[in-house]
Design a protein around this motif. Structure first.
Motif, PDB file in Angstrom:
ATOM      1  N   LEU A  94       2.848  -5.973  -8.213  1.00  0.00           N
ATOM      2  CA  LEU A  94       2.608  -5.391  -6.890  1.00  0.00           C
ATOM      3  C   LEU A  94       1.283  -4.608  -6.789  1.00  0.00           C
ATOM      4  O   LEU A  94       0.516  -4.835  -5.836  1.00  0.00           O
ATOM      5  N   PRO A  95       0.990  -3.705  -7.723  1.00  0.00           N
ATOM      6  CA  PRO A  95      -0.265  -2.944  -7.576  1.00  0.00           C
ATOM      7  C   PRO A  95      -1.498  -3.831  -7.461  1.00  0.00           C
ATOM      8  O   PRO A  95      -2.337  -3.629  -6.587  1.00  0.00           O
ATOM      9  N   ASP A 106       3.879   1.888   3.577  1.00  0.00           N
ATOM     10  CA  ASP A 106       5.093   1.815   2.754  1.00  0.00           C
ATOM     11  C   ASP A 106       4.842   1.313   1.334  1.00  0.00           C
ATOM     12  O   ASP A 106       5.713   0.679   0.729  1.00  0.00           O
ATOM     13  N   ALA A 107       3.657   1.571   0.820  1.00  0.00           N
ATOM     14  CA  ALA A 107       3.370   1.133  -0.548  1.00  0.00           C
ATOM     15  C   ALA A 107       3.956   2.129  -1.540  1.00  0.00           C
ATOM     16  O   ALA A 107       3.818   3.340  -1.358  1.00  0.00           O
ATOM     17  N   VAL A 152      -1.549  -5.588  -4.023  1.00  0.00           N
ATOM     18  CA  VAL A 152      -1.914  -4.676  -2.936  1.00  0.00           C
ATOM     19  C   VAL A 152      -3.426  -4.405  -2.976  1.00  0.00           C
ATOM     20  O   VAL A 152      -4.112  -4.442  -1.949  1.00  0.00           O
ATOM     21  N   VAL A 202      -2.497  -2.908   4.717  1.00  0.00           N
ATOM     22  CA  VAL A 202      -1.606  -3.661   3.841  1.00  0.00           C
ATOM     23  C   VAL A 202      -0.194  -3.116   4.030  1.00  0.00           C
ATOM     24  O   VAL A 202       0.035  -1.910   3.869  1.00  0.00           O
ATOM     25  N   SER A 256      -6.078  -5.409  -0.108  1.00  0.00           N
ATOM     26  CA  SER A 256      -6.770  -4.325   0.606  1.00  0.00           C
ATOM     27  C   SER A 256      -8.259  -4.610   0.748  1.00  0.00           C
ATOM     28  O   SER A 256      -8.929  -4.046   1.601  1.00  0.00           O
ATOM     29  N   PHE A 294      -2.503   1.857   4.032  1.00  0.00           N
ATOM     30  CA  PHE A 294      -1.444   1.307   3.191  1.00  0.00           C
ATOM     31  C   PHE A 294      -0.114   1.722   3.806  1.00  0.00           C
ATOM     32  O   PHE A 294       0.120   2.915   4.015  1.00  0.00           O
ATOM     33  N   ALA A 317       1.460   1.358  -6.438  1.00  0.00           N
ATOM     34  CA  ALA A 317       0.624   0.354  -5.783  1.00  0.00           C
ATOM     35  C   ALA A 317      -0.457   0.984  -4.908  1.00  0.00           C
ATOM     36  O   ALA A 317      -1.215   0.279  -4.259  1.00  0.00           O
ATOM     37  N   LEU A 318      -0.516   2.307  -4.891  1.00  0.00           N
ATOM     38  CA  LEU A 318      -1.522   2.991  -4.082  1.00  0.00           C
ATOM     39  C   LEU A 318      -2.783   3.241  -4.897  1.00  0.00           C
ATOM     40  O   LEU A 318      -2.714   3.464  -6.107  1.00  0.00           O
ATOM     41  N   VAL A 322       3.720  -3.152   2.857  1.00  0.00           N
ATOM     42  CA  VAL A 322       4.577  -3.548   1.735  1.00  0.00           C
ATOM     43  C   VAL A 322       6.018  -3.677   2.231  1.00  0.00           C
ATOM     44  O   VAL A 322       6.557  -2.756   2.858  1.00  0.00           O
TER      45      VAL A 322
END
Lengths: 481, 481
Positions: free
Chosen positions: B395-396, A457-458, B399, B409, B403, A455, A462-463, B411
């Motif tokens: 967004l979450p 720059d999430a 993503v 991914v 994924s 991932f 959003a992680l 952002v």
């Protein structure tokens, strides 16, 4: 489909082969379950595994009896194996909880990179004949695929179809009771069902334990797919045991016979070759004559192939030293040991092909040069062993030489025992496996069914939890302070 | 063999194709070097890599000029790439020194199990056309295979044969000067040489970066071998970028054009599809018209395939929005952007096949349901991107959804930049790679060329240094107190 009793050769009815529609349904159910299985918290998936383990342990004796009717390995071995299979599943549950398998790695900076592993999706598992619990429907492959977050479709082994059905039903109930989605684990049966699984576009990986021929066929079939998928085929090999002058020859002879006849030699880690100083062949023959191991082979086909294999070794220049006569009932094995010269071993690759069952070769070497010349032509194997005094000056070089050709080197022991833990390796160079970077036993076995995702720059929200700044799952992470 | 200048289409002589005997010699040299390369201490192998990096950095400008004659990517890009390649090799040297890649794990008990990773042996590397340094003779695959302790035989890419020869000579001198054995790195050239490598029984793994067709062909060829070996084929994909209403549309349009035309679109991580709200297609067309990116495609075949690919997209129902006219010299590209409806995208898989070069699709979605319906049919890819405000409530979920279909991914950025580090992933679900558990970029890339070995009950003197009780290499170990 029939279920055969190896002791008598008599069959009773077993569940029928799956139809193509049933195989499609099993895969569709796995696909439908995939997101839920994958996104369950580690503790949740661990609880699913623990529910299976508890059910298996509770029904251990009945299951072992059913298994014994189908594989004839005897109650002590089978109750032991079923109990160990339950412990193994609990071990994998503890691995899931620990969380290191996620490989969470954080590189905060510009860019901010956070990496973890996610499940591949539905996995096809092909169980083995020889460990109806350990490598059966609820064996290492199924347990580690589920642990990794992948739904599993198991192809029942024809050597134990009724046990397979019983184990699948038991696990289905346990999973259901623990809140796992339907489709997390399904069973199919029959050769055609297996082919259909390997070809199915929604299957993301194949795990197989069994013969060279079987593993190679699956691997080649998978290569005709439109989408490439990993095939983890673990295959039986000739596992060499090397003895030096400093070892106790009587102890080695007795241990060797015990190891190569354990479970009637039906171990993928069976030591199939003893490379030893002069005098060992006679001692091994005597030890076999004294031990007189009795038992049955798993299937009619294995019995036939075993007989042909022993004849083949003789035809390739090995000389029969001793053989335990059978009583003739069912698929009774006649354990045998043969002598061969190092020179023949080196010149005839047929002598270094696995014969599944209770047979082994003894090659006596005259000197270290002759011994090492054989070691240099050994094909890859799952395991090897060395027997030598701990202070034998030859030991370090021998261990190093053997380690180039196998997945595990055992010092002053036998490869047939495979402990389940964090440092185990069950795999090795070709022909031991199609995927030498992986293992089918031990904590690392989960890795076969995972793939990494980074991932970049999430923002935190959003992680996935495993990569969030607060580490809500409390898992070990690399680069995280 | 010829070396072509993309700017003019004119050829000069290049080193000839390798003969079968030369390929055999290269592999034999790798085999002869294998033990020495494998048993070198981490610090020693790191020094070999650092010698290559130093030589590459020192000759950067001359090498970039030679590269520019063969690939026409321009001096700023090529000097930059050569410099980064040297830094990357230094990074892998630091990875080797750190020692975590050995995966040393200790489980002291009964039995005492100690596990570490050892090199697979000779590796065949197939470089890519588009990164003559980054994925060429001295690119990620070569550097990580050497780092892992494997000798390498590289097959030169026909897009830059003279540079390949220069890089191999430079690395050969550097390795020799640093004390590495001859045979640690060899170069072969020609299509037949590549096939011979993949079939060669002494080659233990294949690493390839390039097209779907090329990777798939190698993978299928490897499956006809007698011995199974891993094939790590990393292949270009359509990498989707998704835009929500909360992103700045002008910034996105300009960034998208910059990313999909970077290096004339010849990136395996090129964003090939923008899935965006209404209004973005027009903005992207305008941004392309303003940017007017000029450049050449790498080879005549890539130019021809690019032209056919754009026509194919039009034939599949995409509509040309804007195209930068070329001047007509050599293999000049005409960067183009096309519009397509989400509905067509979902119904015609041909629209989701990679077209290598500076072309991309824009699909405008009417609502979130239409957007997500497209995301659910996206094939696997190396990377994806999302553009949205950091506090966008969507967004979450976006993503997470992306994924499941890619290896990375990004952002609010573009996938074309691939940072080299500990948390990077360059791989993904099929068709991004034949080996989804692995990466070709970042510290974990070494893992492709290693296999684990467990030592059971070995006395300290018989253990490799990485597993001895005193930890003489001072590497990180699991379970070690």
């Amino acid at each position: 489909m029939s279920s055969w009793n190896p002791r008598t050769g008599v069959a009773v009815a077993a569940p029928p082969d799956s139809t193509p529609g049933q195989v499609d349904n099993a895969v569709a159910a796995a696909v439908a379950a995939a997101d839920e299985v994958a996104s369950a918290r580690p503790a949740e998936r661990a609880a699913w595994l623990e529910a299976i383990a508890a059910a298996l342990a509770a029904d251990r004796d009945d299951l072992a009896e059913l298994a014994d009717e189908e594989v004839g390995l005897g109650m002590p071995r089978l109750t032991g194996e079923a109990g160990r299979a339950a412990e193994t599943i609990r071990f994998y549950a503890s691995v899931v909880r620990e969380g290191g398998w996620l490989g969470a790695t954080i590189e905060a900076g510009r860019p901010d990179l956070r990496r973890m592993r996610v499940p591949l999706g539905p996995v096809a598992v092909f169980g083995a004949s020889n460990f109806p619990f350990g490598f059966g429907v609820l064996g290492h492959d199924t347990a580690t695929a589920l642990a990794a977050g992948c739904p599993v479709v198991v192809k029942a082994h024809p050597a134990h179809p009724r046990l397979s059905a019983a184990l699948a039903a038991l696990a289905g109930d346990a999973l259901n009771g623990a809140g796992a989605p339907a489709g997390a684990l399904s069973l199919v049966a029959g050769f055609a069902a297996g082919s259909q699984l390997v070809a199915h576009p929604e299957i993301r990986a194949v795990a197989f334990t069994g013969s060279q021929r079987g593993g190679l066929a699956l691997w080649r079939q998978a290569a005709t797919r439109e989408q490439a998928i990993p095939v983890f085929a673990e295959m039986g090999t000739v596992n060499a045991a090397v003895v030096t002058e400093t070892a106790d020859p009587d102890e080695v002879a007795a241990g060797f016979v015990g190891s190569f006849t354990l479970g009637m030699g039906q171990f993928c880690t069976k030591p199939g070759l003893l490379l030893a100083p002069a005098g060992l062949a006679e001692r091994v023959a005597k030890a076999l004559d004294q031990a007189k191991p009795q038992g049955w082979l798993l299937t009619e086909q294995i019995a036939a192939t075993f007989g042909e294999g022993v004849l083949g070794l003789e035809g390739a220049g090995a000389r029969l030293l001793a053989r335990t006569p059978g009583t003739g009932s069912g698929w009774q094995a006649q354990p045998a040991v043969l002598a061969v010269t190092p020179d023949r071993l080196r010149r005839n690759p047929a002598l270094l092909e696995e014969v599944f069952g209770p047979v082994a070769l003894v090659a006596e070497y005259a000197d270290v040069a002759e011994r090492d010349a054989v070691l240099d032509v050994l094909p890859g194997s799952l395991a090897t062993a060395v027997h030598a005094a701990a202070d034998d000056p030859d030991l370090p070089a021998l261990v190093a030489r053997l380690s180039r050709r196998c997945g595990r080197v055992v010092v002053n022991g036998w490869p047939t025992g495979v402990a389940v833990g964090w440092a185990q390796q069950h795999g090795g160079p070709w022909p031991a496996t199609t995927a030498p970077a992986h293992t089918s036993v031990g904590s690392e076995a989960l890795q076969r069914f995972l793939r990494p995702v980074t991932f970049q720059d999430a923002p935190d929200a959003a992680l996935p939890p495993a990569l969030r700044r607060a580490n809500p799952w409390g898992i070990p992470r690399r680069g995280d302070g």
